[in-house]
Design a protein around this motif. Sequence first.
Motif, PDB file in Angstrom:
ATOM      1  N   SER A 220       3.947  -6.838   9.084  1.00  0.00           N
ATOM      2  CA  SER A 220       2.878  -7.359   8.223  1.00  0.00           C
ATOM      3  C   SER A 220       3.441  -7.666   6.843  1.00  0.00           C
ATOM      4  N   VAL A 221       2.846  -8.643   6.185  1.00  0.00           N
ATOM      5  CA  VAL A 221       3.195  -8.986   4.797  1.00  0.00           C
ATOM      6  C   VAL A 221       1.897  -9.213   4.032  1.00  0.00           C
ATOM      7  N   GLN A 222       1.904  -8.852   2.727  1.00  0.00           N
ATOM      8  CA  GLN A 222       0.717  -9.044   1.895  1.00  0.00           C
ATOM      9  C   GLN A 222       1.118  -9.082   0.427  1.00  0.00           C
ATOM     10  N   TRP A 223       0.752 -10.184  -0.262  1.00  0.00           N
ATOM     11  CA  TRP A 223       1.007 -10.312  -1.688  1.00  0.00           C
ATOM     12  C   TRP A 223      -0.030  -9.535  -2.487  1.00  0.00           C
ATOM     13  N   THR A 224       0.378  -9.077  -3.689  1.00  0.00           N
ATOM     14  CA  THR A 224      -0.604  -8.570  -4.644  1.00  0.00           C
ATOM     15  C   THR A 224      -1.443  -9.743  -5.136  1.00  0.00           C
ATOM     16  N   ARG A 225      -2.571  -9.448  -5.744  1.00  0.00           N
ATOM     17  CA  ARG A 225      -3.454 -10.518  -6.202  1.00  0.00           C
ATOM     18  C   ARG A 225      -2.815 -11.342  -7.326  1.00  0.00           C
ATOM     19  N   GLU A 226      -1.941 -10.730  -8.104  1.00  0.00           N
ATOM     20  CA  GLU A 226      -1.263 -11.466  -9.160  1.00  0.00           C
ATOM     21  C   GLU A 226      -0.137 -12.332  -8.611  1.00  0.00           C
ATOM     22  N   GLY A 227       0.331 -12.036  -7.408  1.00  0.00           N
ATOM     23  CA  GLY A 227       1.345 -12.853  -6.764  1.00  0.00           C
ATOM     24  C   GLY A 227       2.772 -12.551  -7.137  1.00  0.00           C
ATOM     25  N   SER A 228       3.021 -11.459  -7.843  1.00  0.00           N
ATOM     26  CA  SER A 228       4.392 -11.137  -8.249  1.00  0.00           C
ATOM     27  C   SER A 228       5.085 -10.224  -7.250  1.00  0.00           C
ATOM     28  N   TYR A 229       4.335  -9.337  -6.623  1.00  0.00           N
ATOM     29  CA  TYR A 229       4.920  -8.362  -5.708  1.00  0.00           C
ATOM     30  C   TYR A 229       4.352  -8.570  -4.309  1.00  0.00           C
ATOM     31  N   ILE A 230       5.178  -8.225  -3.335  1.00  0.00           N
ATOM     32  CA  ILE A 230       4.784  -8.363  -1.943  1.00  0.00           C
ATOM     33  C   ILE A 230       5.065  -7.060  -1.210  1.00  0.00           C
ATOM     34  N   SER A 231       4.126  -6.654  -0.366  1.00  0.00           N
ATOM     35  CA  SER A 231       4.294  -5.451   0.450  1.00  0.00           C
ATOM     36  C   SER A 231       4.627  -5.864   1.875  1.00  0.00           C
ATOM     37  N   ILE A 232       5.444  -5.045   2.520  1.00  0.00           N
ATOM     38  CA  ILE A 232       5.917  -5.323   3.877  1.00  0.00           C
ATOM     39  C   ILE A 232       5.687  -4.084   4.730  1.00  0.00           C
ATOM     40  N   GLY A 233       5.003  -4.253   5.859  1.00  0.00           N
ATOM     41  CA  GLY A 233       4.850  -3.177   6.825  1.00  0.00           C
ATOM     42  C   GLY A 233       5.866  -3.325   7.942  1.00  0.00           C
ATOM     43  N   THR A 234       6.452  -2.230   8.386  1.00  0.00           N
ATOM     44  CA  THR A 234       7.552  -2.292   9.335  1.00  0.00           C
ATOM     45  C   THR A 234       7.201  -1.590  10.647  1.00  0.00           C
ATOM     46  N   THR A 235       8.056  -1.831  11.638  1.00  0.00           N
ATOM     47  CA  THR A 235       7.873  -1.213  12.950  1.00  0.00           C
ATOM     48  C   THR A 235       8.009   0.302  12.873  1.00  0.00           C
ATOM     49  N   LEU A 236       8.854   0.806  11.967  1.00  0.00           N
ATOM     50  CA  LEU A 236       9.075   2.246  11.829  1.00  0.00           C
ATOM     51  C   LEU A 236       7.959   2.946  11.064  1.00  0.00           C
ATOM     52  N   GLY A 237       6.963   2.207  10.593  1.00  0.00           N
ATOM     53  CA  GLY A 237       5.835   2.829   9.907  1.00  0.00           C
ATOM     54  C   GLY A 237       5.979   2.857   8.399  1.00  0.00           C
ATOM     55  N   GLU A 238       7.037   2.265   7.851  1.00  0.00           N
ATOM     56  CA  GLU A 238       7.207   2.247   6.405  1.00  0.00           C
ATOM     57  C   GLU A 238       6.387   1.136   5.755  1.00  0.00           C
ATOM     58  N   VAL A 239       6.114   1.336   4.465  1.00  0.00           N
ATOM     59  CA  VAL A 239       5.502   0.305   3.631  1.00  0.00           C
ATOM     60  C   VAL A 239       6.427   0.086   2.444  1.00  0.00           C
ATOM     61  N   GLN A 240       7.003  -1.103   2.374  1.00  0.00           N
ATOM     62  CA  GLN A 240       7.926  -1.430   1.290  1.00  0.00           C
ATOM     63  C   GLN A 240       7.254  -2.394   0.318  1.00  0.00           C
ATOM     64  N   VAL A 241       7.588  -2.233  -0.967  1.00  0.00           N
ATOM     65  CA  VAL A 241       7.082  -3.131  -2.008  1.00  0.00           C
ATOM     66  C   VAL A 241       8.281  -3.806  -2.662  1.00  0.00           C
ATOM     67  N   TRP A 242       8.218  -5.152  -2.725  1.00  0.00           N
ATOM     68  CA  TRP A 242       9.322  -5.954  -3.250  1.00  0.00           C
ATOM     69  C   TRP A 242       8.829  -6.816  -4.407  1.00  0.00           C
ATOM     70  N   ASP A 243       9.756  -7.038  -5.342  1.00  0.00           N
ATOM     71  CA  ASP A 243       9.540  -8.002  -6.413  1.00  0.00           C
ATOM     72  C   ASP A 243       9.878  -9.378  -5.863  1.00  0.00           C
ATOM     73  N   GLY A 244       8.864 -10.242  -5.732  1.00  0.00           N
ATOM     74  CA  GLY A 244       9.093 -11.544  -5.119  1.00  0.00           C
ATOM     75  C   GLY A 244       9.921 -12.483  -5.966  1.00  0.00           C
ATOM     76  N   THR A 245       9.935 -12.283  -7.262  1.00  0.00           N
ATOM     77  CA  THR A 245      10.717 -13.151  -8.146  1.00  0.00           C
ATOM     78  C   THR A 245      12.183 -12.751  -8.160  1.00  0.00           C
ATOM     79  N   GLN A 246      12.443 -11.459  -8.237  1.00  0.00           N
ATOM     80  CA  GLN A 246      13.816 -10.962  -8.305  1.00  0.00           C
ATOM     81  C   GLN A 246      14.408 -10.675  -6.934  1.00  0.00           C
ATOM     82  N   CYS A 247      13.578 -10.748  -5.879  1.00  0.00           N
ATOM     83  CA  CYS A 247      14.024 -10.405  -4.521  1.00  0.00           C
ATOM     84  C   CYS A 247      14.656  -9.011  -4.496  1.00  0.00           C
ATOM     85  N   LYS A 248      13.942  -8.075  -5.083  1.00  0.00           N
ATOM     86  CA  LYS A 248      14.447  -6.718  -5.227  1.00  0.00           C
ATOM     87  C   LYS A 248      13.378  -5.738  -4.749  1.00  0.00           C
ATOM     88  N   ARG A 249      13.808  -4.744  -3.965  1.00  0.00           N
ATOM     89  CA  ARG A 249      12.861  -3.746  -3.479  1.00  0.00           C
ATOM     90  C   ARG A 249      12.514  -2.770  -4.594  1.00  0.00           C
TER      91      ARG A 249
END
Length: 481
Positions: A220-249
Amino acid sequence: MNTEMDSSQRRKSGLNLPAGMTEGHLHLQTFSPTSFRTISNLSSSSPSKGTCSDRFIPCRSSSRLHTFGLIENASPVKEGGNDAYCRLLKNELFGTDFGSFSPAGQVHGSPLMSPSKNMLRFKTDPSSPSSPFSPSVFSHDGAISGEVPTPPKPPRKVPKTPHKVLDAPSLQDDFYLNLVDWSSQNVLAVGLGTCVYLWTASTSKVTKLCDLGPNDSVCSVQWTREGSYISIGTTLGEVQVWDGTQCKRVRTMGGHQTRTGVLAWSSRILASGSRDRTILLHDIRISSDFISKHSGHKSEVCGLKWSHDDRELASGGNDNQLLVWNQHSQQPILKLTEHTAAVKAITWSPHQSNLLASGGGTADRCIRFWNTTNGNQLNSVDTGSQVCNLAWSKNVNEIVSTHGYSQNQIMVWKYPSMGKVATLTGHSMRVLYLAMSPDGQTIVTGAGDETLRFWNVFPSMKSPAPVRDTGIWSLGRTHIR
């Protein structure tokens, strides 16, 4: 003898007078030429000098007497009467342009009024243009006797073909995943296998955000409402948050036992749903992985949406339940169980508070509308096929739905009538993914046929003009990676 004398007197006078009348009975008064007034003198003379008038015979064909209800009810025609003669007489009396009379005594479809009842009551003239301040604008039923109905607006034209197609290799054909989202900064995020790619709509630039490696994959993928950060859901059950501009977790949060197939951001809180049947609420401002855990579903959670005021969270699951939560209780405030298949498609109305729509899977096929204040079902529409996604337009009060078995179509509906605005086809497999552009005019759909298709379906918020047939992107097919 007397008769002969009278006759001789009439011959002498040169007047043909009746019998018994003599010239002495006549009193003639002569006027000087100056006693007559010209028309100009009549129009300019003052009232003090006297008035001169004559009878005025109005033209009935232009007097619109029917507006004031001055026409009497037609007399009942006696048995064996001449209807043709009655119609001819009415035409001679009132003129052919006065109105179309029916044998029952009606004018323009409305009964003729009797002068004994409010004879001078003014009525709406059907021939005059309607005013924006006329009673029909403010009346509840919207209709007044004799008013000309407004012609219906022509249906809005929606282009039947996508204006752009992106190849999306490894886009999974899994009903329970959510792999496409469009940010408020006009960047499209797509989960393909173990990677997440970002596609900038204004430049068509593709950026690889991350690769989870061989032991994990994107669910799964989902942007924040401001559009700067994106969350990613994984098969292992983790939830990661990334900076979409810097491409940095930025953050990795645990808590789920298995895959995280759905994510939803409010203004500050991230909700995640998993196959482990739980919903976790995350606050990235604090160090703990989650701040609350909701357990109410009996099977995998596949749908999550926050209301626009962030007060309520709606969740759908493979247990055919639609639950509504608030932030003050770990138990659902509503349990809606009318669906007979998995509930993945969920959307809140941006035009009316506490109005929720949900769609059911293959065994249900229905879009249902709910009042979350009291839990009442407002309406239900059988779409004829599996409902995979729902999105409510912010520009107009319309809904777009995507479908799977058996027609793989995209449908646009007018709310609340639920009349079909458009039906779009093009995907060869079920349309599992849906996202909307930040301006609300374009949607992107994804399917197991490994394509992303862009459709112009809604008008702009400022103007109700028809949507463009082509967008800012060139036609044709390109690759997202």
